[in-house]
Every structure is written in structure tokens, then in C-alpha cells.
Design an enzyme around this catalytic site. Sequence first.
Site, PDB file in Angstrom:
ATOM      1  N   LYS A 257     -14.576   8.451  -3.641  1.00 18.75           N
ATOM      2  CA  LYS A 257     -15.787   8.847  -2.914  1.00 18.75           C
ATOM      3  C   LYS A 257     -16.282  10.191  -3.442  1.00 18.75           C
ATOM      4  CE  LYS A 257     -13.685   6.336   0.829  1.00 18.75           C
ATOM      5  NZ  LYS A 257     -12.755   6.443   1.971  1.00 18.75           N
TER       6      LYS A 257
ATOM      7  N   LYS B  44       1.113  14.599   0.485  1.00 19.43           N
ATOM      8  CA  LYS B  44      -0.257  14.909   0.042  1.00 19.43           C
ATOM      9  C   LYS B  44      -0.430  16.407  -0.226  1.00 19.43           C
ATOM     10  CE  LYS B  44      -2.229  10.974   2.645  1.00 19.43           C
ATOM     11  NZ  LYS B  44      -2.905  10.087   1.683  1.00 19.43           N
TER      12      LYS B  44
ATOM     13  N   THR C 119      -8.253   6.716  -2.054  1.00 17.47           N
ATOM     14  CA  THR C 119      -9.611   6.212  -2.221  1.00 17.47           C
ATOM     15  C   THR C 119     -10.618   7.323  -1.986  1.00 17.47           C
ATOM     16  OG1 THR C 119      -9.385   5.409   0.045  1.00 17.47           O
ATOM     17  CG2 THR C 119      -9.220   3.778  -1.703  1.00 17.47           C
TER      18      THR C 119
ATOM     19  N   LYS D 233      -8.048  14.195   4.282  1.00 17.84           N
ATOM     20  CA  LYS D 233      -7.196  13.001   4.262  1.00 17.84           C
ATOM     21  C   LYS D 233      -6.138  13.198   5.339  1.00 17.84           C
ATOM     22  CE  LYS D 233      -6.129  14.113  -0.124  1.00 17.84           C
ATOM     23  NZ  LYS D 233      -6.121  12.989  -1.020  1.00 17.84           N
ATOM     24  N   ARG D 234      -5.322  12.173   5.596  1.00 14.61           N
ATOM     25  CA  ARG D 234      -4.232  12.369   6.546  1.00 14.61           C
ATOM     26  C   ARG D 234      -3.378  13.554   6.135  1.00 14.61           C
ATOM     27  NH1 ARG D 234      -3.385   8.539  10.751  1.00 14.61           N
ATOM     28  NH2 ARG D 234      -1.467   9.689  11.130  1.00 14.61           N
TER      29      ARG D 234
ATOM     30  N   HIS E 137       0.797  -1.230   0.000  1.00 14.28           N
ATOM     31  CA  HIS E 137       0.000   0.000   0.000  1.00 14.28           C
ATOM     32  C   HIS E 137       0.821   1.266   0.000  1.00 14.28           C
ATOM     33  CE1 HIS E 137      -3.968  -1.855   0.803  1.00 14.28           C
ATOM     34  NE2 HIS E 137      -3.240  -2.776   1.404  1.00 14.28           N
TER      35      HIS E 137
END
Length: 817
Positions: free
Chosen positions: A664, A558, A660, A552-553, A361
Amino acid sequence: MPVEKQAGEAQTSIRAAFLNHLTHTIGRTLENSTPLEQYRALAHTVRDLVMEHWITTVNSYRDRDLRIVSYLSAEFLLGPHLPNNLQNLGLTQDCTAALSTLGLNFSEIAVQEPEPGLGNGGLGRLAACFMDSLATLQVPAIGYGIRYEFGMFRQEIRDGWQVERTDKWLQFGNPWEIPASDACFSVGYGGTVEMVTDESGRLRPLWKPGQCVRGVPYDTPISGYQTNTVNRLRLWKAEAIESFDFQAFDTGDYMGAVREKLVSETITKVLYPSDDTPEGKRLRLQQQYFFVACSLQDMIRIHGVRQRPLNEFHLKWSVQLNDTHPSIGIAELMRLLMDVHDFGWDEAWEVTHKTFGYTNHTLLPEALERWSLPLFAELLPRHLQIIFEINRRFLDDMRQRFLNDDEKMRRMSLIGEEGERSVRMANLAVVGSKAVNGVAELHTELLEEETLHDFYEAFPKRFSNKTNGVTPRRWLMLCNPALAGLINESIGTKWHTELDELRGLEKFAGDQGFLDRWEKTQHATKAELAKYIQSTTGIAVDPASMFDAQVKRIHEYKRQHLNALHILSLYCQIKAQSGLTMTPRTFIFGGKAAPSYKMAKLIIKLIHSVADVVNNDPDVRGQLKVVFLADYSVSLGQRVYPAADLAEQISTAGKEASGTGCMKFQMNGAVTIGTLDGANIEIRKEAGEENFFLFGLTAPQIGDLQRGGYRPRDFYERNPLLREVIDGLQNGRFSNGDRALFAPLVSDLLDRDSYMLLADFDSYSTVQEEVGRAYGDSPRWGRMSVLNTARSGKFSSDRTIREYCRDIWDVPVMSRT
Ligand code: 26W
């Protein structure tokens, strides 16, 4: 009419069961009960209904005698059970009606459910979506994991900084779990391995652990959507073998006896809140071995109940390793087969390597798990012997195939020799599994070509891609009932389990009447989120503005700070040009930082500082609003995804394995602004290039730039707007004159910028301008939004699970038609 009569019956019986539980399980009257107590009574009511299906499922699986999928995961991020189970049972409306006859409001009761936050982020949530799809597709499956007493920490914000609080989700009991006392197992740690002669005169290793704990299983039923199938999620709790040590008590060491209990129970106390940076902590290795050892013993027990010889274990089980966290299972199964069940090495290996599949992952090198050899030897001495032997045989084999390429052998070894010697769990997982997969096309390609290249050369057939997916039941139907209703009206309900059916919406993308309804629905959903924002942050936001979300985290890769830099650049433009108008936007952030991750915590502070400046400057004239929603969770996600217009998926290319959240958002009709990274690439391919806002360097360009000596300062010097923003961060303009606050961030960006924000800033800003224009053109935006939903079918976790079943697990999937 019989149908209505049935509905009436369901309401009456829910009402009666609810009142019954309120009295007999909770011990309250309706008048004297709090909403939390009402929630607990209702949860028991619904659980009873789920349990009935569970019993029939167990029987039907027994009769079908199929291979069972065992999903081993250190994290399951389930989110609230109550609304989901009601939806699966088709009883949401009846339940709501039954409660309202008692003067109660379902939503007010449902929000009482403490969320089981047993995961950090994507990996844990993926496991939960997979459990949903497995049950819905009626695949016999058991999820195995850890019952953390304290899940993911609760995030509070004080003066813009993250503060962590313990998550006491079990404080008032958990109505969804059932302790199964008939399947407890012991797990050993430490001690010694001795060579002993057994009855048949054979010399064999005997592990004498120095410490033993007991694993107690807690089962949570996982219901499928409109099927009678209910699968099992079995989470292990650690207890002392003897919770009361009588010997110690007799000799007067009462405190010592209790201490033993505390030490054992520590193992499942708390979820490690670090995402992507393994903490080389002993307790974490103890946790991993604990749940894997319990789970394998349980599988062997079930195998015995099914009266199967152990050399057929791999024919009756497919065990999936959710990242390397459970990969010690490979050594443990070898140990159980050889040391407990008398298998020879070859026989044991034959079963073991056909049993496991490994999903990777993450590509971040710092996230690849390695355990220091001394620690490993101390906790799991027998397993280390087995790993050495696996390694010896494996390297012998490779040496022959690759003609003594020493460098390659060094890279492939299960034991790392650089610095402190260590066990490389990813290498163990690849060598001990029949299948290895990445979670998006680009990710798998990078695994094959870079991270695991030597292994890919050695076993090309073992590798495959399984692009992630999410369950449309939670992430569209449950969280966005208004949009789901409109879709049902337009194309029927088959999409609930066949998400490709959403394609049927394409034909409405040019229908102005439909687009108006679509927009009206979105607006109402945004108004609900606006209310939530107002009540939790005190910030008033306009539902007519563009809702631009990044949840998100918090992680440098990111790039939440790229988003923040861009907001500041818009602010600077407004300040420079009074009267400048732009598409009004509400920037919504949410996410947790690992408690020890300084830079991520500083990014949270940055977002709050940007919010303070932008939200309170009258010159902005309300055109920009910035909000940070504290304590991001599954339930909060369920509020944000449906209300977003724009989804920010702006990671440095090559860093996000899949993502992911992007899926969504897409299902709910948000348009994405993103890099060519992870699943973005596939989302753009599905949605169509014209319905996706692409920016930034590609993964190969990032690599080239990094190798060619990247100089972030050049970008800073060339772009005056960027310079103004960074100078402002440096000189205290955005921090009430505090020049020290963002100094670490600024110096990192100017001197290192490992995630290449400055290189991508220009392209990001340009594309954001285009986004603003597109949003101003409502027919264009509406069309893009509808087409995104219409083309999100690929990203159902049902599709993903079907692929795993077909290519890796070799189990049939029930067809629903
Ligand atoms: C031991 C420290 C640690 C903890 C968690 C290392 C790595 C992890 C996970 C692998 C991090 C994670 O959640 N990865 C995410 O997995 C999602 C599901 O496949 C992907 O969509 C995300 O891109 C990936 O970051």
C-alpha cells in the site's frame, strides 16, 4: 449533451432516493437529522443501487454454471463500504453533487460509517482485498465467515498505555447486510458417537450432539469495480435453536430458557483479538467449527439447487482455507458425505481432498494451531474419529514411502504426542488439500524447506507460491484521489484494473515539471494528515518534514521498538551536539497490541514515552516529532498510506510471511526502508535496488547467529550510542526517572533479544542516515517515489487472484478488454 444529461439524471435520482430513505427508512426530516442518520439514509440509497446488480449477477452465474470459489476465513477486515461502493458504481461525483444541492457535505457524512473491523490485521484485510478482486474479475465467489457482534476492540490510549474498549459496530444497525432467513442451519457440539444399524442393515456411526445452535446468514454485497458483478459475503450469526424454550417456560424455568439463548449466541459475540498466538480456548474452536459447518451445509444446499450429484462437489466448488482456522472443514466434509450422504470412505476422500486449498500465513511456530485432544474429543467427538482415520491411512502410506522413518512419521502425524496430545491443524490442512501455498516467495521457500519440509518432500507438486496483493481501488484510487488524479492525467485510467500499466509513469521520473506536481500533490495529502494528527493528538507536525510511518499490529517480530531505539539515538545525538541539524522527520506509529501481550503493550508505552521526551525538548528544535495514532484501522490506514514518504518494514528476516502494508505504501509513492523479509524482497526487486533502503541480517544469517549462540550484550557494549539509549531506558532518563518501567524490555534485549534488534541496530542506523540525505535531495527522492509507484503493478490483488484462479481453483477470469 447526452452525457451531461445522464449525469444530471443520476444526481436527481440519488437526491430523491436519499430524501426518500431519510423519511421512510430513518424517519427524519433533513433539518432534524444528524450526520449519522444522513449516513444511514445514504447507505440505503447506495445499497439499493448495488442490489440491482446483485440480482443480475446471481442470474448470470446461474446461466454460466461455473465452478464457484468459496473463500473460508475467520476474518474479513472490510473497512467502510459507502465510498468504495460509490466508486465502484462510478457515482462518487454525482453523489457529492447531489448532497451539496441539499447543503450537505459528503465527506462529513461518510466518516459516520462505523468500520466493520472483523479482523485482526493482514490475514483479514487480505480476505477483503481478495473479495474486491474476485468481484472485479467477475469470478463467481462467496466469502464465508463469522458475523462477530463485537469486532476488533477499539483502542484508547491512557497515559501512554493501551486500553481496550468494545467495538459496538452494530449498535445502530448495519445497512450493508441482509439477513437471509431461507438458509439457516444447525450446528452440533459435544455429545456421543454411537454405532447404529441403518435401514439397509449397515452398522454406522451416528453422532448425537449434546448441544445444537442455529446459524443465520447475513449477506453483504461485494461490488466489483465498474462491472455489474456483485458477489456475496455470507457471515454467520449463532442463535439458539428455540429462542424461547416453551417447555422450560411451562415448568417455570424462564431464566433457564433465556440462558440457553445467551449461551448459543456467545459463539459469535466477539472476535479473538490475538494475532499470531492461538489461545487454546474452547470458544475459538466452537467459532471455527460453527462457521465452517454452516458454510459447508450452504454449499451442499446450493449444489443441490444446481441439481448436481455430490460426487461432483469438487468440480463445482473450490474451497480455500484462509490459514488453518477453517481447516476443520476437511473433517466436516468427510463427515457430511459419509454420515449424512452415505458415501464410503474412499469416495468421500476423493471429493474432499480435491475440494480444498490451504494458504499458510505465518511461520511463527507459536502461531501454528493445535487443539488439545481432550477438548477436541469433548466438542467434536465424531470429527476426532475421522481425523484419527485420516491419520492412520496417511501414516500407513507414508511409512511405505519413507521406509519406516519413525522420526519423520512422528513429525508428520496429525496428532502431536509431545506434552499434552493435540490435533495439529496445519498437518490436517496439508494432508486434506489439493494445494498448499505461502504468501511471498521467501515465505513459501521457508515453508518448503523448513516448517512443512516433510510434507513438501512427500507432495512437492502440491506446493506453490502466491505472493499477496492489495486492491488498488481502495489503496490508491479511493485513499489518494489527488495522486490518482495526477496519474490518470498522465497515463490514462487503464491502471485501475491493469495495475502493470503504472509502468507508464517511469518516463516521467526524470521530468522536473512532473516531479514538481507529484511533490505538490504529496504535500497536500501530508497537510491533510497533519490536520488529523493535530486534531486527534494535539501535536503540531510540519508537512514539509519527512513522514516516516510504521503502522501495523504491534509485535516484537515487527520491531516497532527498533524504530523507537533509533529515534532515541537521534535524540541523544542532538543532546550531545547542540545545534546539530538533521533532516526533519515526523515518525508516525499506529497499531494494536493483543490485550494479553505484555511486551507489545510495553512497546506502545515506550513509543509514547519517546514522543513525550522528543516532542517537548526545545533542544530538538522541532526537527523530530513522534506521534502515535490511536485505534489503527482500515480507515486510518487510508489516511496514513497516501501521506507517507518512508515506509518502515523492519521485521526480523524470516518472520514476516509477506506483509501487505508495504504494498500500500509503495503504490502511494513511499520509499521503503526494510529487511530482506516477506514481500519486501519482491518489492525491492520490482522497484530496483536503488529505490529501496535495505538493511539488516538475512534470514540465513539470523539462523546462523541464533545457532552460534547470539550474545546481544556484545552489540550493546560495542556501540556507544546504542549503549547510551539502553542505559537511558534503564536509568529512567526517558521515563521521568522511573527505572522499573522499561526494565522488562531492557533485560529481554540484553539477555535474549529473540528478534535480534541489537544485531541489526547498527545497520539500521547507518541506512537511516542515508535515507535522511536522500530526502534532502528532492529530485532524487521524487524520482524514487515515482518509480516506486510505477513499479508496484505486481502487488495488485488482481494479479494474485488471477494466479489462484489459474493454478489452484481452475476457474476462468473474465477479461475486461
Ligand atoms: C490463532 C491465532 C492466530 C491469529 C491470526 C494465528 C495467526 C493469525 C494470522 C495468520 C496472522 C496474520 O494475519 N498473518 C499475516 O497474514 C498476512 C496476509 O497473508 C501477511 O501479509 C502477514 O505477513 C502475516 O503476518
